[in-house]
Design an enzyme around this catalytic site. Structure first.
Site, PDB file in Angstrom:
ATOM      1  N   GLU A  50       1.017  -1.231  -0.120  1.00 18.69           N
ATOM      2  CA  GLU A  50      -0.053   0.206  -0.042  1.00 18.69           C
ATOM      3  C   GLU A  50       0.768   1.300  -0.047  1.00 18.69           C
ATOM      4  OE1 GLU A  50      -2.681   1.857  -0.977  1.00 18.69           O
ATOM      5  OE2 GLU A  50      -3.740  -0.035   0.051  1.00 18.69           O
ATOM      6  N   ASP A  54       1.082   4.058  -3.256  1.00 20.27           N
ATOM      7  CA  ASP A  54       0.552   5.172  -3.031  1.00 20.27           C
ATOM      8  C   ASP A  54       1.690   6.393  -3.288  1.00 20.27           C
ATOM      9  OD1 ASP A  54      -1.756   4.317  -2.092  1.00 20.27           O
ATOM     10  OD2 ASP A  54      -1.585   4.833  -0.153  1.00 20.27           O
ATOM     11  N   SER A 251      -7.029   1.837  -4.511  1.00 21.62           N
ATOM     12  CA  SER A 251      -5.795   2.167  -3.988  1.00 21.62           C
ATOM     13  C   SER A 251      -4.867   2.700  -5.094  1.00 21.62           C
ATOM     14  CB  SER A 251      -5.095   1.251  -3.158  1.00 21.62           C
ATOM     15  OG  SER A 251      -5.766   1.049  -1.926  1.00 21.62           O
TER      16      SER A 251
END
Length: 391
Positions: A50, A54, A251
């Site tokens: 994650e 990002d 995401s």
């Protein structure tokens, strides 16, 4: 690039990134690097999907714009979210835009917590900070089964954030692009926040014209509709510990769209204009005025409970893909057009600061002269000329 702009990522708990993986991504695709600031400066380094995703995509889309990576440990995720918003609100150097790729169902958080976090998110918007959240990866249903009602994703369903849904497919450069709503993308209607004024016309149009709506028992037709926009969310490449990996989800969509919005902020900053701040009024007003500002998605749907359909994509706004993916060529012009309205406000703020400085300067000089006069009176007896009142 403007010196007065930056973009931010919020990471939580045990999600860490490695700057060397960002650098490898930039080098592989010939992307101008971003200056990176960790908040706190001693946040741990790691190779978690994650955080890697990002940081690599907001810095690639918002090319060369300085990036702040805010990491919050917290006792648990809920505690970490509140701690992050409180830290941002207390900071004087927070970026004007954050992308956040975390969340859960509204029922997981509960009404009291939602009210508390919504208040913080509202204050961030008031402070001129754009907050973007991934819409979730469990469709409209949020993991429901059978005849259960849909479980909207939060904080994406907050009226004070910009929720980013998922799309897939399409052909770059083609008009229309031809993207389809991603089946696992979150979206729907909040059970805690009502339809917002900035979106009431868009939501009303969808509910009045879409002929394949789920059963009314499944969703709250008077709730805040989300997502607001969308972006590609399938088969993204990221670099983890030096190796390429594939990942999908909203995401991917949120930092992708976040980088685009950071570029719009940069355009405004270069022209002496205020940054976009809370994005949703700009998004809905711009899309209503010019449908080409976003790549309208009219194909596909997000799932409901199990494999059933949730909400169908439809012309204009829909709760599967929002208004669609950003069209930078159009949005860049709209950001400048609407930004002109902020020039007077920005200049007034500068004048106010200048005026405050002059007042302080005059007050300081006046106090100095007053002290000089007082000393003269006290040493010469001149105070009798002022009614005998010594100061």
């Amino acid at each position: 690039m403007s010196m007065n702009n930056s973009q931010g990522i919020a990471s939580f708990r045990d999600q860490y990134y490695d700057i060397s993986d960002c650098q490898a991504m930039w080098k592989k695709y010939d992307i101008s690097p971003s200056n990176v600031t960790n908040v706190p400066s001693d946040e741990p380094t790691g190779h978690h999907l994650e955080a890697e995703l990002d940081t690599q995509y907001i810095s690639s889309m918002g090319e060369a714009i300085p990036m702040q990576v805010w990491w919050t440990k917290g006792v648990n995720f809920e505690d970490a979210l509140i701690a992050w918003t409180q830290s941002v609100l207390a900071s004087k150097t927070a970026p004007p835009l954050f992308s956040v790729s975390y969340g859960g169902t509204e029922t997981d958080f509960g009404g009291a917590y939602i009210a508390k976090l919504n208040n913080d998110l509202m204050m961030m918007g008031t402070a001129g900070i754009s907050v973007m959240f991934a819409a979730g990866d469990s469709g409209a249903g949020g993991g429901c089964t059978g005849n259960q009602a849909f479980a909207p994703d939060y904080p994406a369903s907050s009226p004070y954030v910009t929720a980013v849904g998922g799309v897939s497919g399409g052909t770059a450069g083609k008009t229309p692009v031809g993207e389809s709503a991603w089946v696992d993308g979150g979206g729907g209607f909040s059970n805690y926040a009502p339809t917002q004024d900035y979106q009431k016309d868009a939501v009303a149009y969808y509910l009045a014209n879409e002929n394949s709506l789920p059963d009314k028992s499944k969703y709250n037709a008077t709730g805040r509709g989300f997502p607001d926009i969308a972006a590609q969310s399938v088969d993204f490449e990221i670099i983890v510990n030096g190796k390429s990996e594939a990942v999908s989800g909203t995401s991917c969509a949120s930092p992708t769209a976040g980088g685009v919005m950071a570029l719009l902020n940069d355009l405004r900053a270069q022209n002496g204009m205020a940054k976009l701040g809370f994005l949703n009024p700009f998004i809905y007003q711009t899309a209503a005025a010019d449908p080409t500002a976003f790549n309208d998605c009219t194909e596909g749907y997000n799932k409901g409970c199990g494999v059933s359909h949730g909400f169908e994509a439809y012309a204009k706004w829909d709760p599967a893909s929002g208004y669609g993916s950003p069209n930078y060529a159009v949005l860049s012009k709209k950001a400048i057009e609407t930004g002109k309205q902020t020039l007077k406000h920005v200049n007034n703020k500068k004048k106010l600061k200048l005026g405050e400085g002059l007042i302080k300067s005059k007050a300081k000089n006046g106090l100095k002269k007053l002290k000089e006069r007082m000393m003269k009176r006290l040493t010469t007896g001149e105070e009798t000329k002022y009614g005998g009142q010594a100061y």
